[in-house]
Structure formats: C-alpha cells, structure tokens
Write a protein that holds these residues in place. Structure first.
Motif, PDB file in Angstrom:
ATOM      1  N   MET A 155     -32.438   2.294  19.746  1.00 28.99           N
ATOM      2  CA  MET A 155     -33.192   2.313  18.630  1.00 28.99           C
ATOM      3  C   MET A 155     -32.864   2.854  17.534  1.00 28.99           C
ATOM      4  O   MET A 155     -32.647   3.972  16.992  1.00 28.99           O
ATOM      5  CB  MET A 155     -34.538   3.377  19.135  1.00 28.99           C
ATOM      6  N   PRO A 156     -32.077   1.871  16.652  1.00 31.30           N
ATOM      7  CA  PRO A 156     -31.555   2.141  15.330  1.00 31.30           C
ATOM      8  C   PRO A 156     -32.846   2.884  14.359  1.00 31.30           C
ATOM      9  O   PRO A 156     -34.013   2.637  14.676  1.00 31.30           O
ATOM     10  CB  PRO A 156     -31.101   0.796  14.518  1.00 31.30           C
ATOM     11  N   ALA A 157     -32.152   3.271  13.330  1.00 34.68           N
ATOM     12  CA  ALA A 157     -33.396   4.220  12.477  1.00 34.68           C
ATOM     13  C   ALA A 157     -34.309   3.320  11.992  1.00 34.68           C
ATOM     14  O   ALA A 157     -35.692   3.499  12.042  1.00 34.68           O
ATOM     15  CB  ALA A 157     -32.583   4.960  11.391  1.00 34.68           C
ATOM     16  N   GLU A 158     -33.896   2.145  11.488  1.00 40.85           N
ATOM     17  CA  GLU A 158     -34.980   1.218  10.972  1.00 40.85           C
ATOM     18  C   GLU A 158     -36.046   0.656  11.906  1.00 40.85           C
ATOM     19  O   GLU A 158     -37.109   0.499  11.394  1.00 40.85           O
ATOM     20  CB  GLU A 158     -34.122  -0.303  10.296  1.00 40.85           C
ATOM     21  N   VAL A 159     -35.557   0.566  13.091  1.00 38.72           N
ATOM     22  CA  VAL A 159     -36.638   0.046  14.308  1.00 38.72           C
ATOM     23  C   VAL A 159     -37.655   1.229  14.146  1.00 38.72           C
ATOM     24  O   VAL A 159     -38.857   0.929  14.626  1.00 38.72           O
ATOM     25  CB  VAL A 159     -35.704  -0.011  15.557  1.00 38.72           C
ATOM     26  N   VAL A 160     -37.171   2.442  14.509  1.00 37.27           N
ATOM     27  CA  VAL A 160     -37.960   3.659  14.586  1.00 37.27           C
ATOM     28  C   VAL A 160     -39.043   3.740  13.363  1.00 37.27           C
ATOM     29  O   VAL A 160     -40.112   3.906  13.705  1.00 37.27           O
ATOM     30  CB  VAL A 160     -37.019   4.944  14.913  1.00 37.27           C
ATOM     31  N   GLN A 161     -38.284   3.634  12.137  1.00 36.30           N
ATOM     32  CA  GLN A 161     -39.309   3.705  11.012  1.00 36.30           C
ATOM     33  C   GLN A 161     -40.267   2.351  11.289  1.00 36.30           C
ATOM     34  O   GLN A 161     -41.240   2.833  10.820  1.00 36.30           O
ATOM     35  CB  GLN A 161     -38.395   3.280   9.831  1.00 36.30           C
ATOM     36  N   ARG A 162     -39.815   1.197  11.506  1.00 32.61           N
ATOM     37  CA  ARG A 162     -40.889   0.158  11.849  1.00 32.61           C
ATOM     38  C   ARG A 162     -42.000   0.551  12.696  1.00 32.61           C
ATOM     39  O   ARG A 162     -43.309   0.357  12.551  1.00 32.61           O
ATOM     40  CB  ARG A 162     -40.176  -1.124  11.978  1.00 32.61           C
ATOM     41  N   TRP A 163     -41.740   1.161  13.852  1.00 30.48           N
ATOM     42  CA  TRP A 163     -42.712   1.306  14.943  1.00 30.48           C
ATOM     43  C   TRP A 163     -43.564   2.666  14.375  1.00 30.48           C
ATOM     44  O   TRP A 163     -44.810   2.483  14.720  1.00 30.48           O
ATOM     45  CB  TRP A 163     -41.672   2.061  15.918  1.00 30.48           C
ATOM     46  N   LEU A 209     -37.563  -2.160  22.533  1.00 33.81           N
ATOM     47  CA  LEU A 209     -36.292  -1.972  23.469  1.00 33.81           C
ATOM     48  C   LEU A 209     -36.083  -3.560  23.903  1.00 33.81           C
ATOM     49  O   LEU A 209     -34.831  -3.765  23.948  1.00 33.81           O
ATOM     50  CB  LEU A 209     -36.864  -1.254  24.777  1.00 33.81           C
ATOM     51  N   ASP A 210     -37.075  -4.509  24.149  1.00 34.09           N
ATOM     52  CA  ASP A 210     -36.670  -5.841  24.476  1.00 34.09           C
ATOM     53  C   ASP A 210     -36.188  -6.538  23.391  1.00 34.09           C
ATOM     54  O   ASP A 210     -35.482  -7.752  23.714  1.00 34.09           O
ATOM     55  CB  ASP A 210     -38.375  -6.710  25.120  1.00 34.09           C
ATOM     56  N   ALA A 211     -36.277  -6.022  22.101  1.00 30.87           N
ATOM     57  CA  ALA A 211     -35.426  -6.916  21.113  1.00 30.87           C
ATOM     58  C   ALA A 211     -33.951  -6.820  21.130  1.00 30.87           C
ATOM     59  O   ALA A 211     -33.413  -7.470  20.211  1.00 30.87           O
ATOM     60  CB  ALA A 211     -35.979  -6.532  19.565  1.00 30.87           C
ATOM     61  N   CYS A 212     -33.593  -5.870  21.921  1.00 30.82           N
ATOM     62  CA  CYS A 212     -32.029  -5.798  22.301  1.00 30.82           C
ATOM     63  C   CYS A 212     -31.355  -5.184  21.033  1.00 30.82           C
ATOM     64  O   CYS A 212     -30.278  -6.059  20.710  1.00 30.82           O
ATOM     65  CB  CYS A 212     -31.469  -6.869  22.807  1.00 30.82           C
ATOM     66  N   THR A 241     -14.277   4.323  26.638  1.00 30.63           N
ATOM     67  CA  THR A 241     -15.065   4.965  25.573  1.00 30.63           C
ATOM     68  C   THR A 241     -15.388   6.405  25.907  1.00 30.63           C
ATOM     69  O   THR A 241     -15.083   6.629  26.932  1.00 30.63           O
ATOM     70  CB  THR A 241     -16.355   4.181  25.067  1.00 30.63           C
ATOM     71  N   SER A 242     -15.936   7.065  24.891  1.00 34.67           N
ATOM     72  CA  SER A 242     -16.535   8.378  25.235  1.00 34.67           C
ATOM     73  C   SER A 242     -17.645   8.884  24.509  1.00 34.67           C
ATOM     74  O   SER A 242     -18.101   7.850  23.876  1.00 34.67           O
ATOM     75  CB  SER A 242     -15.315   9.488  25.151  1.00 34.67           C
ATOM     76  N   GLY A 243     -18.253   9.730  24.694  1.00 34.95           N
ATOM     77  CA  GLY A 243     -19.407  10.410  23.926  1.00 34.95           C
ATOM     78  C   GLY A 243     -20.698   9.823  24.812  1.00 34.95           C
ATOM     79  O   GLY A 243     -20.746   9.193  25.776  1.00 34.95           O
ATOM     80  N   PRO A 244     -21.667  10.376  24.288  1.00 31.73           N
ATOM     81  CA  PRO A 244     -23.066  10.030  24.808  1.00 31.73           C
ATOM     82  C   PRO A 244     -23.474   8.505  25.040  1.00 31.73           C
ATOM     83  O   PRO A 244     -23.153   7.701  24.037  1.00 31.73           O
ATOM     84  CB  PRO A 244     -24.187  10.747  23.893  1.00 31.73           C
ATOM     85  N   PHE A 245     -23.949   8.060  26.138  1.00 28.46           N
ATOM     86  CA  PHE A 245     -24.183   6.668  26.373  1.00 28.46           C
ATOM     87  C   PHE A 245     -25.659   6.613  26.403  1.00 28.46           C
ATOM     88  O   PHE A 245     -26.114   5.496  25.921  1.00 28.46           O
ATOM     89  CB  PHE A 245     -23.454   6.228  27.593  1.00 28.46           C
ATOM     90  N   TRP A 246     -26.308   7.443  27.058  1.00 30.45           N
ATOM     91  CA  TRP A 246     -27.817   7.507  27.365  1.00 30.45           C
ATOM     92  C   TRP A 246     -28.545   8.258  26.140  1.00 30.45           C
ATOM     93  O   TRP A 246     -28.033   9.162  25.759  1.00 30.45           O
ATOM     94  CB  TRP A 246     -28.271   7.686  28.530  1.00 30.45           C
ATOM     95  N   GLN A 247     -29.489   7.739  25.759  1.00 26.95           N
ATOM     96  CA  GLN A 247     -30.505   8.726  24.986  1.00 26.95           C
ATOM     97  C   GLN A 247     -30.781   9.770  25.936  1.00 26.95           C
ATOM     98  O   GLN A 247     -31.238   9.564  27.107  1.00 26.95           O
ATOM     99  CB  GLN A 247     -32.099   7.911  24.704  1.00 26.95           C
ATOM    100  N   PRO A 248     -30.808  11.018  25.229  1.00 24.13           N
ATOM    101  CA  PRO A 248     -30.791  12.321  26.661  1.00 24.13           C
ATOM    102  C   PRO A 248     -31.928  12.266  27.026  1.00 24.13           C
ATOM    103  O   PRO A 248     -32.042  12.712  28.549  1.00 24.13           O
ATOM    104  CB  PRO A 248     -30.694  13.517  25.495  1.00 24.13           C
ATOM    105  N   GLU A 249     -33.222  12.004  26.936  1.00 20.25           N
ATOM    106  CA  GLU A 249     -34.568  12.263  27.543  1.00 20.25           C
ATOM    107  C   GLU A 249     -35.199  11.115  27.932  1.00 20.25           C
ATOM    108  O   GLU A 249     -35.507  10.223  27.111  1.00 20.25           O
ATOM    109  CB  GLU A 249     -35.439  13.332  26.563  1.00 20.25           C
TER     110      GLU A 249
END
Length: 238
Positions: free
Chosen positions: A46-54, A110-113, A185-193
């Motif tokens: 969910m990039p920032a622009e997608v969240v903003q559009r939502w 989400l389905d917009a991938c 790779t390393s670092g967070p893979f999933w959105q935490p919640e």
C-alpha cells in the motif's frame, strides 16, 4: 487430507459466548472456536499515494452524506482516538455501509498488485502456504487460503488453547524469515498488523469462501501466479 479423516466443524460467531477484544492500531475480536477471516499483506503493498486515494474516496462518500469527514483518516490510519466517537454519530445502517465501502476500497487496492509482489513467484508462495498448513489440525483448522502476489487471505478456526497471536508470531514471523533467506534480503516483509474478522453467520461464511476462491480471477491472475488451497468437503457452519 484423507477423505476418511473426520472433518473439522467450523462455527460462526456466538453472541452468547465469551468475546475477547484487543487493540493495537486495529481492533481484534476473538472468540475461541469461531471461524475468522484473516488478511495479511506485504509491507510494500500500500504505497502512500494508494492510501491517500483510498482516504479521498472515503472522504467523498462521507461528504455527500454530510457525515464526519475525519472518519476517512481515522479508518485509514487507525491512530485517531476519536474514531469510535465519530462512528457512533452514524446510524447503524450508515456504519454498516461505510465499513463495507472501506473494505471494498481496501481489497480493491490490494488486488491492484502494488509493490514488488514477490509472492507471485510459486516458490515464495509455497513458503507461505506450507507455513499456514504446518499446524493445521493441532493449533487450528483451515477451511481455505489463497496466497496472492502481495497479500494472503485465509479462513481459520483456532483451538481453545490457541489465539490470533499465531498469525503474527507464527505465520508472519516464520514465513518472513524464510522468504528473506530465499530472496537474500532483510528487514520487515509483512505489514505488522493483520486484519481479522469473526465470521458471523453461515451466509457470511459462504460469501467469504467464494471471495477467496474468486480472488485470483478478479485480480486477473494467471495459473502459477497465486497459490490456492481448500480442505476437502468444505462446507459452511450450521
């Protein structure tokens, strides 16, 4: 699953039974022995622009109906203390309609991938599928699951000794470690919640079963771009 094995019995929400509620950024309702629809997604889905559009689309919906505009931001961010107070200003049918609209926009996004969509790789999707199926029959029962390019849906029913922490502490943590290792790779893979929803009726159970089954086709995915599993003789609760 062997056809001769006893089939697990899935139950919908019991309004008379104990209900456990916890909250971080999202409210989580849990009832031992009740089926739950769970969604979790990759950190970049969910990039920032997608969240903003939502948020803008929710604001437009609220504005037309002369309802509190701030509900859009609180729904998207889940950080505002006034969210519940604003929701109480809506009539019951408005609350239901607003939640349905928000859910539709969320799942459509989400389905917009968006994001790298590494779960499109069958070997990476297999890691997630095997993780979810590992404790099936011991800690929980699964009705079905689908691994999409950037998110996962599942219908799960936990044993009385287990709870929703399995999703974050077992499914997400373990699969993230395995995926990072596979990708180098390393670092967070999933959105935490994760998102979770107690299934409230046999009709809703059937609807969510069909939703999971149809999800790849609605997202225009080809065979090999998703992973789908369902138990044998999968029927809704009585």
């Amino acid at each position: 699953m062997n056809q001769d094995e006893p089939q697990p019995v899935f139950q919908s929400f019991d309004p008379c039974a104990e209900l456990l509620v916890s909250e971080r950024n999202l409210p989580h309702w849990f009832q031992p022995g009740a089926a739950i629809f769970v969604t979790f997604r990759t950190a970049d889905s969910m990039p920032a622009e997608v969240v903003q559009r939502w948020q803008r689309e929710l604001e437009d919906w609220l504005r037309i109906r002369d309802l509190p505009i701030g509900l859009a931001q609180s729904t998207v961010s889940r950080h505002l203390m006034t969210h519940d107070r604003m929701m109480e200003q809506l009539a019951p049918n408005q609350r239901s309609e607003f939640q349905k609209r928000s859910d539709q926009l969320f799942h459509r996004s989400l389905d917009a991938c968006h994001g790298a969509c590494v779960l499109r790789d069958p070997e990476i999707a297999k890691i997630v599928g095997e993780t979810l199926l590992f404790h099936r029959g011991t800690k929980y029962e699964l009705d079905r699951l689908v691994v999409m390019p950037n998110h996962v849906h599942a219908i799960v029913q936990f044993d009385p000794e287990s709870n929703l922490s399995v999703v974050s502490q077992s499914w997400m943590r373990y699969s993230a470690r395995q995926i990072n290792q596979a990708l180098g790779t390393s670092g967070p893979f999933w959105q935490p919640e994760p998102f979770d929803h107690i299934i409230r009726s046999p009709e809703q159970f059937r609807y969510l079963q069909q939703y999971i089954f149809d999800n790849p086709a609605k997202a225009n995915l080809r065979p090999g771009e998703f992973l789908y599993w369902e138990r044998t003789n999968s029927n809704p609760p009585e």
